[in-house]
Design an enzyme around this catalytic site. Structure first.
Site, PDB file in Angstrom:
ATOM      1  N   SER A  22       9.049  15.451  16.796  1.00  0.00           N
ATOM      2  CA  SER A  22       9.575  14.081  16.953  1.00  0.00           C
ATOM      3  C   SER A  22      10.262  13.902  18.301  1.00  0.00           C
ATOM      4  O   SER A  22      11.041  14.746  18.734  1.00  0.00           O
ATOM      5  CB  SER A  22      10.622  13.801  15.875  1.00  0.00           C
ATOM      6  OG  SER A  22      10.028  13.795  14.599  1.00  0.00           O
TER       7      SER A  22
ATOM      8  N   HIS B 139      14.862   8.104  15.607  1.00  0.00           N
ATOM      9  CA  HIS B 139      15.091   8.668  14.257  1.00  0.00           C
ATOM     10  C   HIS B 139      15.642  10.085  14.304  1.00  0.00           C
ATOM     11  O   HIS B 139      15.977  10.667  13.263  1.00  0.00           O
ATOM     12  CB  HIS B 139      13.812   8.613  13.403  1.00  0.00           C
ATOM     13  CG  HIS B 139      12.872   9.751  13.615  1.00  0.00           C
ATOM     14  ND1 HIS B 139      11.698   9.632  14.320  1.00  0.00           N
ATOM     15  CD2 HIS B 139      12.925  11.045  13.205  1.00  0.00           C
ATOM     16  CE1 HIS B 139      11.070  10.802  14.323  1.00  0.00           C
ATOM     17  NE2 HIS B 139      11.812  11.676  13.668  1.00  0.00           N
TER      18      HIS B 139
ATOM     19  N   ASP C 250      10.928   3.111  17.297  1.00  0.00           N
ATOM     20  CA  ASP C 250      11.546   4.432  17.170  1.00  0.00           C
ATOM     21  C   ASP C 250      11.651   5.115  18.531  1.00  0.00           C
ATOM     22  O   ASP C 250      10.906   6.056  18.855  1.00  0.00           O
ATOM     23  CB  ASP C 250      10.710   5.292  16.207  1.00  0.00           C
ATOM     24  CG  ASP C 250      11.350   6.634  15.921  1.00  0.00           C
ATOM     25  OD1 ASP C 250      10.644   7.504  15.361  1.00  0.00           O
ATOM     26  OD2 ASP C 250      12.547   6.815  16.244  1.00  0.00           O
TER      27      ASP C 250
HETATM   28  C1  LIG Z   1       5.308   7.931   6.189  1.00  0.00           C
HETATM   29  O1  LIG Z   1       5.795   9.033   5.424  1.00  0.00           O
HETATM   30  C2  LIG Z   1       6.120  10.146   6.236  1.00  0.00           C
HETATM   31  C3  LIG Z   1       7.021   9.783   7.355  1.00  0.00           C
HETATM   32  C4  LIG Z   1       7.392  10.942   8.186  1.00  0.00           C
HETATM   33  N1  LIG Z   1       6.947  12.243   7.702  1.00  0.00           N
HETATM   34  C5  LIG Z   1       7.796  13.275   8.333  1.00  0.00           C
HETATM   35  C6  LIG Z   1       7.506  13.317   9.820  1.00  0.00           C
HETATM   36  C7  LIG Z   1       8.399  12.777  10.759  1.00  0.00           C
HETATM   37  C8  LIG Z   1       9.666  12.092  10.306  1.00  0.00           C
HETATM   38  C9  LIG Z   1       8.122  12.851  12.128  1.00  0.00           C
HETATM   39  C10 LIG Z   1       6.959  13.434  12.591  1.00  0.00           C
HETATM   40  C11 LIG Z   1       6.678  13.504  14.067  1.00  0.00           C
HETATM   41  C12 LIG Z   1       6.056  13.961  11.672  1.00  0.00           C
HETATM   42  N2  LIG Z   1       4.864  14.567  11.864  1.00  0.00           N
HETATM   43  C13 LIG Z   1       4.353  14.891  10.652  1.00  0.00           C
HETATM   44  C14 LIG Z   1       5.215  14.509   9.665  1.00  0.00           C
HETATM   45  C15 LIG Z   1       6.311  13.920  10.293  1.00  0.00           C
HETATM   46  C16 LIG Z   1       6.906  12.462   6.229  1.00  0.00           C
HETATM   47  C17 LIG Z   1       5.665  13.307   5.929  1.00  0.00           C
HETATM   48  O2  LIG Z   1       5.894  14.608   6.315  1.00  0.00           O
HETATM   49  C18 LIG Z   1       6.780  11.212   5.420  1.00  0.00           C
END
Ligand SMILES: CO[C@H]1CCN(Cc2c(C)cc(C)c3[nH]ccc23)[C@H](CO)C1
Length: 290
Positions: free
Chosen positions: A226, A53, A102
């Protein structure tokens, strides 16, 4: 000879990278859309393991910079996202982001020369991990690796959070026993999953779950973490078992400042669930996949 994986220097005066020599920082500069920051792990002289992602279908290789060790902007030659990754797959069901599978491999233009601040982490089901676990080769199977690393219960692990110039290790427990279901259930508290009826729709068997306050308060990931590795230590050797994929709550987002809810959970792609893909893509890296 198969070079040793998952080694690091741990003396007091070791630098952050000497302590975490697999740590990779990835930036995607999309013209007119700003920069996306992700992390990754060096897994061989040519490859960095990260999250799918972090990239868009329209990303050009020259928009991506990869910092390995002290050298920044290593050129990306190719990007292999897992074929089953499809963030928009459930959009028709009102689920805007779907993180199954992912995981991605970035191939670098130039082979990386290892050094005290640049070394690969161990991957499950490779000879390097058999050696790191001090188990006999070829007697030790991939299943032996999984049984020893992902024991049933709360499994101690850590991820690395980059807070320039520091690299902070965040210790978390993988809820791999009775707590697993509560961990997964908290995914439904994520804002974008308001339409989710069955949590299994978004928390597929590919995920490991960390976070929450039982048995102890776990630190949480940020969006910028991420793609980084979820690591288990055995005999002072570092083995990657997961890729940081998504979290319910971004603790680095200033509007979330200070109040982390007990349902803040993080989900990591379990590398044991994508071994055929890893083995195929890394076939020429002499990692000795079992
Ligand atoms: C399911 O809904 C959530 C999906 C992803 N979240 C973003 C996000 C990503 C993309 C990747 C990592 C590692 C994250 N660590 C903390 C938040 C966060 C947002 C919430 O912030 C909405």
């Amino acid at each position: 000879t198969l070079s040793m994986c998952g080694l690091s220097l741990s003396h007091k005066t070791a630098t952050p990278l000497e302590k975490n020599p697999w740590h990779i920082s990835i930036k995607v500069a999309r013209p007119g859309k700003g920069v996306e920051s992700c992390k990754g792990a060096l897994v061989s002289p040519y490859f960095v393991l990260t999250a799918a992602h972090c990239f868009d279908i329209n990303d050009q290789a020259h928009w991506i910079t990869v910092d390995v060790g002290k050298t920044t902007s290593n050129k990306v030659v190719s990007l292999f996202s897992h074929p089953d990754y499809n963030i928009g797959k459930l959009r028709s069901e009102g689920i805007p982001e779907f993180y199954d599978y992912d995981v991605a491999l970035v191939k670098l233009e130039k082979r990386i020369t290892f050094s005290p601040e640049t070394r690969p982490i161990c991957l499950p089901c490779t000879e390097g991990t058999t050696r790191a676990l001090r188990r006999p080769h070829p007697k030790t199977s991939c299943q032996d690796h999984e049984r020893q690393l992902l024991k049933v219960g709360d499994v101690p692990s850590f991820f690395v959070h980059e807070k320039k110039p520091a690299l902070e290790r965040k210790e978390v427990l993988i809820k791999n026993g009775p707590k697993k279901w509560a961990c997964q259930a908290d995914a439904k508290k994520a804002t974008i999953y308001v339409n989710v009826t069955d949590v299994a729709q978004v928390v597929t068997p590919r995920f490991l779950c960390t976070g929450g306050i039982e048995p102890v308060v776990d630190p949480n990931t940020c969006k910028g973490d991420s793609g980084g590795p979820l690591i288990i230590t055995q005999n002072r050797r570092y083995i990657q078992v997961g890729v940081i994929s998504w979290g319910v709550f971004d603790v680095c987002n200033l509007k979330n400042k200070g109040k982390v809810p007990p349902y803040a959970r993080d989900f990591h792609l379990n590398l044991f669930t994508v071994l055929p893909w890893l083995k195929e893509k890394l076939a020429e890296e002499q990692l000795g996949f079992l």
